[in-house]
Design a protein around this motif. Structure first.
Motif, PDB file in Angstrom:
ATOM      1  N   LEU A   1      -8.648  -6.017  -5.510  1.00  0.00           N
ATOM      2  CA  LEU A   1      -7.360  -5.954  -4.741  1.00  0.00           C
ATOM      3  C   LEU A   1      -7.062  -4.152  -5.844  1.00  0.00           C
ATOM      4  CD1 LEU A   1      -5.916  -8.346  -3.221  1.00  0.00           C
ATOM      5  CD2 LEU A   1      -6.714  -6.788  -2.903  1.00  0.00           C
ATOM      6  N   GLU A   2      -6.881  -4.305  -7.421  1.00  0.00           N
ATOM      7  CA  GLU A   2      -7.031  -3.368  -8.519  1.00  0.00           C
ATOM      8  C   GLU A   2      -7.426  -1.981  -8.058  1.00  0.00           C
ATOM      9  OE1 GLU A   2      -6.375  -2.620 -12.951  1.00  0.00           O
ATOM     10  OE2 GLU A   2      -6.685  -4.652 -12.373  1.00  0.00           O
ATOM     11  N   GLU A   3      -8.874  -1.887  -7.862  1.00  0.00           N
ATOM     12  CA  GLU A   3      -9.211  -1.049  -7.785  1.00  0.00           C
ATOM     13  C   GLU A   3      -9.301  -0.138  -6.597  1.00  0.00           C
ATOM     14  OE1 GLU A   3     -13.726  -2.014  -8.511  1.00  0.00           O
ATOM     15  OE2 GLU A   3     -13.768  -2.770 -10.494  1.00  0.00           O
ATOM     16  N   ARG A   4      -8.930  -1.365  -5.714  1.00  0.00           N
ATOM     17  CA  ARG A   4      -8.159  -0.662  -4.402  1.00  0.00           C
ATOM     18  C   ARG A   4      -6.761   0.370  -4.755  1.00  0.00           C
ATOM     19  NH1 ARG A   4     -10.379  -0.819   0.593  1.00  0.00           N
ATOM     20  NH2 ARG A   4      -8.728  -0.172   2.950  1.00  0.00           N
ATOM     21  N   GLU A   5      -6.455  -0.410  -5.192  1.00  0.00           N
ATOM     22  CA  GLU A   5      -5.388   0.265  -4.645  1.00  0.00           C
ATOM     23  C   GLU A   5      -5.159   1.613  -5.968  1.00  0.00           C
ATOM     24  OE1 GLU A   5      -2.381  -2.251  -6.727  1.00  0.00           O
ATOM     25  OE2 GLU A   5      -2.464  -3.991  -4.908  1.00  0.00           O
ATOM     26  N   LYS A   6      -5.881   1.729  -7.012  1.00  0.00           N
ATOM     27  CA  LYS A   6      -6.285   2.419  -7.562  1.00  0.00           C
ATOM     28  C   LYS A   6      -7.082   3.845  -7.085  1.00  0.00           C
ATOM     29  CE  LYS A   6      -8.143   2.534 -11.771  1.00  0.00           C
ATOM     30  NZ  LYS A   6      -8.401   1.824 -12.977  1.00  0.00           N
ATOM     31  N   ALA A   7      -7.968   3.321  -5.709  1.00  0.00           N
ATOM     32  CA  ALA A   7      -8.351   4.234  -5.433  1.00  0.00           C
ATOM     33  C   ALA A   7      -7.557   4.798  -4.241  1.00  0.00           C
ATOM     34  CB  ALA A   7      -9.878   4.221  -4.670  1.00  0.00           C
ATOM     35  N   ILE A   8      -6.852   4.331  -3.618  1.00  0.00           N
ATOM     36  CA  ILE A   8      -5.586   4.584  -3.171  1.00  0.00           C
ATOM     37  C   ILE A   8      -4.883   5.693  -3.625  1.00  0.00           C
ATOM     38  CG2 ILE A   8      -3.731   4.055  -1.428  1.00  0.00           C
ATOM     39  CD1 ILE A   8      -5.148   1.620  -0.262  1.00  0.00           C
ATOM     40  N   VAL A   9      -4.495   5.482  -4.422  1.00  0.00           N
ATOM     41  CA  VAL A   9      -3.252   6.432  -4.775  1.00  0.00           C
ATOM     42  C   VAL A   9      -4.272   7.495  -5.641  1.00  0.00           C
ATOM     43  CG1 VAL A   9      -1.376   6.232  -7.109  1.00  0.00           C
ATOM     44  CG2 VAL A   9      -1.824   4.380  -6.074  1.00  0.00           C
ATOM     45  N   ASP A  10      -5.898   7.137  -5.684  1.00  0.00           N
ATOM     46  CA  ASP A  10      -7.029   8.722  -6.481  1.00  0.00           C
ATOM     47  C   ASP A  10      -6.368  10.128  -5.112  1.00  0.00           C
ATOM     48  OD1 ASP A  10      -7.571  10.555  -8.004  1.00  0.00           O
ATOM     49  OD2 ASP A  10      -9.998   9.349  -8.253  1.00  0.00           O
TER      50      ASP A  10
ATOM     51  N   ASN B   1      -4.861   7.883 -13.225  1.00  0.00           N
ATOM     52  CA  ASN B   1      -5.163   6.762 -13.509  1.00  0.00           C
ATOM     53  C   ASN B   1      -4.514   6.620 -14.028  1.00  0.00           C
ATOM     54  OD1 ASN B   1      -8.063   7.264 -11.368  1.00  0.00           O
ATOM     55  ND2 ASN B   1      -9.250   8.937 -13.033  1.00  0.00           N
ATOM     56  N   GLN B   2      -4.023   7.316 -15.431  1.00  0.00           N
ATOM     57  CA  GLN B   2      -3.707   6.928 -16.971  1.00  0.00           C
ATOM     58  C   GLN B   2      -2.184   6.011 -16.563  1.00  0.00           C
ATOM     59  OE1 GLN B   2      -4.630   7.291 -19.505  1.00  0.00           O
ATOM     60  NE2 GLN B   2      -6.287   7.827 -18.504  1.00  0.00           N
ATOM     61  N   ILE B   3      -1.473   6.809 -15.641  1.00  0.00           N
ATOM     62  CA  ILE B   3      -0.475   6.367 -14.666  1.00  0.00           C
ATOM     63  C   ILE B   3      -0.964   4.951 -14.171  1.00  0.00           C
ATOM     64  CG2 ILE B   3       1.549   5.965 -13.221  1.00  0.00           C
ATOM     65  CD1 ILE B   3       1.393   9.085 -13.530  1.00  0.00           C
ATOM     66  N   VAL B   4      -2.252   4.293 -13.714  1.00  0.00           N
ATOM     67  CA  VAL B   4      -2.398   3.383 -12.550  1.00  0.00           C
ATOM     68  C   VAL B   4      -2.737   2.251 -13.506  1.00  0.00           C
ATOM     69  CG1 VAL B   4      -4.406   2.318 -11.113  1.00  0.00           C
ATOM     70  CG2 VAL B   4      -2.789   4.587 -10.253  1.00  0.00           C
ATOM     71  N   GLU B   5      -3.703   3.150 -14.936  1.00  0.00           N
ATOM     72  CA  GLU B   5      -3.744   2.436 -15.849  1.00  0.00           C
ATOM     73  C   GLU B   5      -2.503   1.809 -16.748  1.00  0.00           C
ATOM     74  OE1 GLU B   5      -6.509   0.522 -16.270  1.00  0.00           O
ATOM     75  OE2 GLU B   5      -7.654   1.698 -16.169  1.00  0.00           O
ATOM     76  N   VAL B   6      -1.571   2.053 -17.065  1.00  0.00           N
ATOM     77  CA  VAL B   6      -0.243   1.974 -17.431  1.00  0.00           C
ATOM     78  C   VAL B   6       0.467   1.183 -16.922  1.00  0.00           C
ATOM     79  CG1 VAL B   6       1.441   2.496 -18.671  1.00  0.00           C
ATOM     80  CG2 VAL B   6      -0.220   3.735 -18.874  1.00  0.00           C
TER      81      VAL B   6
END
Length: 421
Positions: free
Chosen positions: A50-59, A369-374
């Motif tokens: 789910l976290e990877e999917r959210e990152k992909a959507i934001v990206d 990517n940096q924002i999502v990681e934080v």
């Protein structure tokens, strides 16, 4: 304590049901403690996916938005430089690479400021909006499709091309008026109003066969070549985008098959591939049709008595005085007096434009990517892969309910159960 215990029980119930749905199990035992060692792995896996999917959507959303803004706004200074080089037939420097253009940009900035590179941005946006409005109006009146895809029939595709031809033909006079605003010098010309592009375009359309100025070509002499150029360029863009998109989708499919047939949701990856396929199509199309664009811009500017900045040095201004009889005469005159490279004047500005476009997209992906990681408070993916954190978590046989329940909550649950007993 009772409220906390009830909250923890509901939380556990939700994760327990999610785990059973994910594994496809139809039976559940009465004693939930027997399932505690198994719950950790799937919940960890679900949380990670789910976290990877959210990152992909934001990206994807971030790249789409930035690419749209860059194409319509941030690229405008390079468009101004490119058009000024194209229409200046008597220039000594052709600016075929970016390094030759940089000194002229510095001199323009010192003499006129950075705003000189943003002239005509309002008229360009108005013309693009006008094009979309005409497409939408014709589509509603005639029921012709304004967009096509791989499932569009041949008849509907022909109607779509006819819609595009009518739209391009109606916009040509207004595009020519916008071209004047983007290339004329700020220090030697009056500053145009916001809606002057509609007035000038309407005058060129009204004087269909007899232009209101000496060497200006009539509207009918411009619309034919412009429609041919625009529709050919549009078809070429469709072909390149379709081929690039298919190649990228095939690579995504092959990478999925290489993972042992394991199912993955590749919708977001395909959307990201479509974005880059569109960028590849734009770059390829602009490079291929650059000489034809040079000819059309010179014909559209002829007779407008425009004074432009001299990009040979970036200090003085020069008038544009040409007397072309048509497309063929413009091409032959350019080849004879300027050579084949005369058709590529300002090519260095286009290189700068697309280099900046790609750099902005890359920077946006890195920032997102940096924002999502934080925000996610999770180690970067390269660290997870290096230490095999997900694999170790799935193989562990801990009695922890889920990663969302901390040890403090576990203690509160135990105390609540003891107090009730």
């Amino acid at each position: 304590m009772a409220g906390m215990n009830e909250y923890s029980s509901l939380k556990f119930q939700a994760e327990y049901e999610t785990h059973d749905d994910h594994l496809g199990k139809e039976h559940r035992t009465g004693d939930r403690d027997q399932h505690l060692p198994v719950t950790y792995g799937p919940s960890k896996h679900l949380g990670s996916s789910l976290e990877e999917r959210e990152k992909a959507i934001v990206d994807v959303v971030g790249v789409q938005w930035v690419s749209l803004v860059t194409e319509n706004l941030l690229s405008h200074p390079f468009v101004v430089l490119r058009r000024q080089c194209q229409v200046y037939n008597a220039s000594r420097r052709y600016h075929l690479h970016p390094f030759q253009l940089l000194p002229s940009i510095v001199h323009l900035h010192r003499r006129q400021g950075l705003t000189t590179l943003w002239k005509g941005v309002g008229s360009c946006l108005l013309v693009r909006g006008m094009t979309l409005a005409i497409d939408d109006f014709i589509s509603k009146v005639t029921s012709w499709p304004k967009d096509v895809n791989s499932r569009t029939t041949l008849k509907r595709f022909g109607q779509h091309l006819l819609l595009k031809c009518i739209s391009i033909g109606l916009v040509v006079p207004f595009y020519a008026a916008s071209l004047v605003e983007t290339v004329q010098s700020d220090i030697a010309s009056e500053k145009p109003g916001l809606f002057d592009v509609f007035r000038e375009g309407s005058l060129r359309l009204f004087y269909w066969s007899s232009p209101q100025k000496g060497r200006m070509l009539p509207a009918w002499a411009l619309i034919g070549p412009s429609v041919s150029f625009g529709i050919t360029k549009y078809l070429f863009n469709l072909v390149i985008r379709g081929v690039s998109s298919r190649i990228m989708r095939l690579r995504i499919k092959n990478s999925q098959d290489g993972q042992g047939g394991k199912y993955q949701d590749t919708t977001l990856e395909q959307q990201n591939a479509d974005i880059y396929a569109s960028l590849i199509a734009i770059i390829t199309t602009e490079v291929m049709f650059f000489p034809f664009e040079t000819i059309l811009h010179r014909l559209q500017l002829q007779g407008t008595r425009t004074i432009i900045d001299n990009l040979d040095n970036g200090y003085d201004v020069v008038p544009i005085l040409t007397n072309y009889q048509g497309v063929v005469d413009c091409y032959q005159t350019t080849i004879v007096s300027e050579g084949v490279s005369g058709l590529y004047k300002g090519f260095g500005a286009m290189i700068l434009q697309f280099a900046a476009h790609v750099a902005v997209i890359k920077l946006t992906k890195w920032v997102v990517n940096q924002i999502v990681e934080v925000i996610s408070n999770r180690p970067p993916q390269r660290i997870v892969n290096y230490y095999n954190l997900d694999e170790n978590a799935c193989n562990s046989r801990s009695t922890t309910l889920s990663p969302s329940l901390s040890s403090t909550e576990m203690g509160e649950i135990s105390l609540g159960q003891n107090s009730q007993d």
